[in-house]
Each structure stands twice: as structure tokens, then as C-alpha cells.
Design a protein around this motif. Structure first.
Motif, mmCIF file in Angstrom:
data_model
loop_
_atom_site.group_PDB
_atom_site.id
_atom_site.type_symbol
_atom_site.label_atom_id
_atom_site.label_comp_id
_atom_site.label_asym_id
_atom_site.label_seq_id
_atom_site.Cartn_x
_atom_site.Cartn_y
_atom_site.Cartn_z
ATOM 1 N N GLU A 72 -15.841 5.587 0.548
ATOM 2 C CA GLU A 72 -15.050 4.529 -0.277
ATOM 3 C C GLU A 72 -13.634 4.965 0.328
ATOM 4 O OE1 GLU A 72 -16.613 3.595 -4.036
ATOM 5 O OE2 GLU A 72 -14.321 3.106 -4.634
ATOM 6 N N PRO A 73 -12.579 3.807 0.403
ATOM 7 C CA PRO A 73 -11.083 4.109 0.359
ATOM 8 C C PRO A 73 -10.501 4.666 -0.872
ATOM 9 C CG PRO A 73 -11.748 2.011 1.372
ATOM 10 C CD PRO A 73 -13.101 2.471 0.702
ATOM 11 N N GLU A 74 -9.544 5.225 -0.818
ATOM 12 C CA GLU A 74 -8.886 5.546 -1.922
ATOM 13 C C GLU A 74 -7.318 5.730 -1.829
ATOM 14 O OE1 GLU A 74 -10.809 9.216 -3.134
ATOM 15 O OE2 GLU A 74 -9.766 10.435 -1.450
ATOM 16 N N VAL A 75 -6.688 5.735 -3.114
ATOM 17 C CA VAL A 75 -5.261 5.685 -2.852
ATOM 18 C C VAL A 75 -4.950 7.396 -3.022
ATOM 19 C CG1 VAL A 75 -3.033 5.541 -4.489
ATOM 20 C CG2 VAL A 75 -5.005 3.727 -4.251
ATOM 21 N N ILE B 212 -4.620 1.739 -0.576
ATOM 22 C CA ILE B 212 -5.596 1.406 -0.017
ATOM 23 C C ILE B 212 -5.274 0.463 1.216
ATOM 24 C CG2 ILE B 212 -7.932 0.329 0.153
ATOM 25 C CD1 ILE B 212 -8.091 1.691 -2.721
ATOM 26 N N SER B 213 -5.893 0.609 2.594
ATOM 27 C CA SER B 213 -4.949 -0.115 3.723
ATOM 28 C C SER B 213 -5.105 -1.688 3.494
ATOM 29 C CB SER B 213 -5.759 0.286 4.788
ATOM 30 O OG SER B 213 -7.063 -0.163 4.983
ATOM 31 N N HIS C 128 -4.686 -3.426 1.029
ATOM 32 C CA HIS C 128 -4.285 -4.020 -0.618
ATOM 33 C C HIS C 128 -2.653 -4.614 -0.031
ATOM 34 C CE1 HIS C 128 -7.193 -1.621 -3.306
ATOM 35 N NE2 HIS C 128 -7.951 -2.424 -2.349
ATOM 36 N N SER D 187 2.051 1.699 5.882
ATOM 37 C CA SER D 187 0.840 2.564 5.103
ATOM 38 C C SER D 187 1.538 3.159 3.895
ATOM 39 C CB SER D 187 0.412 3.563 6.019
ATOM 40 O OG SER D 187 1.314 4.447 6.512
ATOM 41 N N SER E 143 -2.745 0.625 -6.475
ATOM 42 C CA SER E 143 -2.767 -0.654 -5.506
ATOM 43 C C SER E 143 -4.097 -1.515 -5.669
ATOM 44 C CB SER E 143 -2.726 -0.175 -3.959
ATOM 45 O OG SER E 143 -4.137 0.274 -3.614
ATOM 46 N N ARG F 22 -5.860 -5.298 -4.169
ATOM 47 C CA ARG F 22 -5.924 -6.436 -2.995
ATOM 48 C C ARG F 22 -5.587 -7.648 -3.819
ATOM 49 N NH1 ARG F 22 -6.130 -8.106 1.839
ATOM 50 N NH2 ARG F 22 -7.254 -9.807 2.400
ATOM 51 N N TYR G 166 -6.568 0.224 -8.223
ATOM 52 C CA TYR G 166 -7.111 1.403 -7.892
ATOM 53 C C TYR G 166 -5.760 2.328 -7.917
ATOM 54 C CZ TYR G 166 -11.068 -1.158 -6.379
ATOM 55 O OH TYR G 166 -12.293 -1.954 -6.292
#
Lengths: 112, 120
Positions: free
Chosen positions: A1-4, A26-27, A29, A73, A94, A96, A102
Motif C-alpha cells: 500500500e502506498p504511503e507518505v 503518495i504519488s 495525490h 514527487s 496528502s 487525492r 494520509y
């Protein structure tokens, strides 16, 4: 899972020095935030950033603070001349376009 | 008017018991109410969230109750476990708000936090 992610995890600096705290949101967002938490206290909003500009800032976020998204990024918080009272945990967050923000793991800033 | 007040500051509950944390707000523009869980040295992690169009939301052992007229919301942790020992923050935000022509970005206003200790 993506994370900050945030770097460094701990930054020690002398009063009056400049510090830059780094965050990789997160990419996909679109909204980015900085919050801070003084030890034992609540989390406080500093600034929100959207569409390459500050959308809102708190009273804490004075002229000593600045934010930047230098590339696609990274999202950075700069404190130009640190004060003792800037010692805190700084969290990047961040989101979306849904409600959920998050949070990253934080950078502990210690100003001596 | 921007404050979110949270109580109690700390809570001790036996394993299997119910933890109840309460929050109150004043700003009627708030329309998003998340709860975050924070372990020492970590960032806040979203636990559960509610919008004011429903009065209750349940996810596993965690339930949010929302009272729009009273401007209050609460978190109930059922069957509390030692692993639930953490600090819990309520928060409030207003999605879709604008400042001038700029999207305000839905900043979160946090309560003061409740330190929960679940005893085995």
C-alpha cells in the motif's frame, strides 16, 4: 500500500539555523499538508498546498516558514531561522480528492 | 469557533471493555469527522470517519456516533484489546470549502487527544 514518507526522522539544529524537512506524498495525490505536534499536545495545521500554491495557512505559518514542491514527487517545509519553540514533530500529509488525509511518520525537530 | 474539544484526556479500560471518547465542535461548516489513532513515535493513522448525513458508522470493533444537532460525535471501541492502547484524536474538516477562488484544501482541526490504556 502506498504511503507518505518523510526524511529525516530526526533533525537536531541550533537556534537560528535553517532546516528543510522533506516529504514524498503518495504519488497520485493532489493536496499536500504540513502539521506539527508539540510533545504531548494536539496536532496543529500549518499549511495546505494545492495546484502548486498555498491554499491555506495557519497563524503559526509565519514568514519564517515556506513550502515548495520542487519536482513531481517531493514536498518540502523550510524554516528559515529556527526558534526553540519550533521543536516539535512535523507531519506531512496528502490526499487525492477524497476526504482521507494520509499522514507520514513525522520528523522530530529538536532546536537547541 | 474552529476548536474541537475532546474528552476524556485519558482512559483506562480492562480488556474486553468498551472505550468511549467524545468530541464536540462549534463550526457548522465542518462536514467531515475522522478519528485517527496514533502510536508513540508514529504519525496519525485514519481509523474511521463519518459525514453528517449519517448518525452512526461501524467498522469492526470501532463505531462513530454522530449527533448533528448537538454538534457532538463519539468513538466507541468495543471489546477493547491491549493492542488498542494508543492516543486517539478526533478531527473535523470542511471539504470543498473555498477561500476566495482557491480551494481551501480541507485542513483538519484536531481535538486534544485521548490516551487509551487497555489493561490485560
Amino acid at each position: 500500500e502506498p504511503e507518505v514518507t518523510q526524511t529525516p526522522s530526526h533533525q537536531v539544529t541550533q537556534m537560528g539555523q535553517e532546516v528543510i524537512l522533506r516529504c514524498v506524498p503518495i504519488s497520485n495525490h493532489l493536496y499536500f499538508y504540513w502539521y506539527r505536534q508539540i510533545l504531548g499536545q494536539k496536532v496543529e495545521f500549518l499549511v495546505s498546498f494545492y495546484n502548486n500554491e498555498i491554499s491555506e495557512k495557519s497563524e503559526i505559518f509565519d514568514d519564517q516558514f515556506s513550502v515548495e514542491r520542487p519536482d513531481g514527487s517531493n514536498f518540502t517545509l523550510k524554516i528559515r531561522s529556527t526558534k526553540l519553540e519550533d521543536s516539535a514533530m512535523y507531519f506531512c500529509a496528502s490526499k487525492r480528492d477524497t476526504d482521507t488525509q494520509y499522514f507520514g511518520p513525522g520528523t522530530r525537530l529538536t532546536v537547541l | 469557533q474552529q476548536q474541537v474539544k475532546q474528552s476524556p484526556q485519558s482512559l483506562i479500560v480492562q480488556k474486553g471493555g468498551i472505550s468511549i471518547i467524545n468530541c464536540a465542535y462549534e463550526n457548522t461548516a465542518f462536514d467531515y469527522f475522522p478519528w485517527y489513532q496514533q502510536f508513540p513515535g508514529k504519525g496519525p493513522a485514519l481509523l474511521i470517519a463519518i459525514r453528517p448525513d449519517v448518525s452512526e458508522k461501524k467498522e469492526g470493533r470501532f463505531t462513530i456516533s454522530f449527533n448533528k444537532s448537538a454538534k457532538q460525535f463519539s468513538l466507541h471501541i468495543m471489546d477493547s484489546q491491549p493492542g488498542d492502547s494508543a492516543t486517539y484524536f478526533c478531527a473535523a474538516g470542511s471539504n470543498g470549502a473555498f477561500i476566495g477562488r482557491k480551494a481551501a484544501g480541507n485542513k483538519l482541526t484536531f481535538g486534544g487527544g485521548t490516551r487509551v490504556l487497555v489493561k490485560p
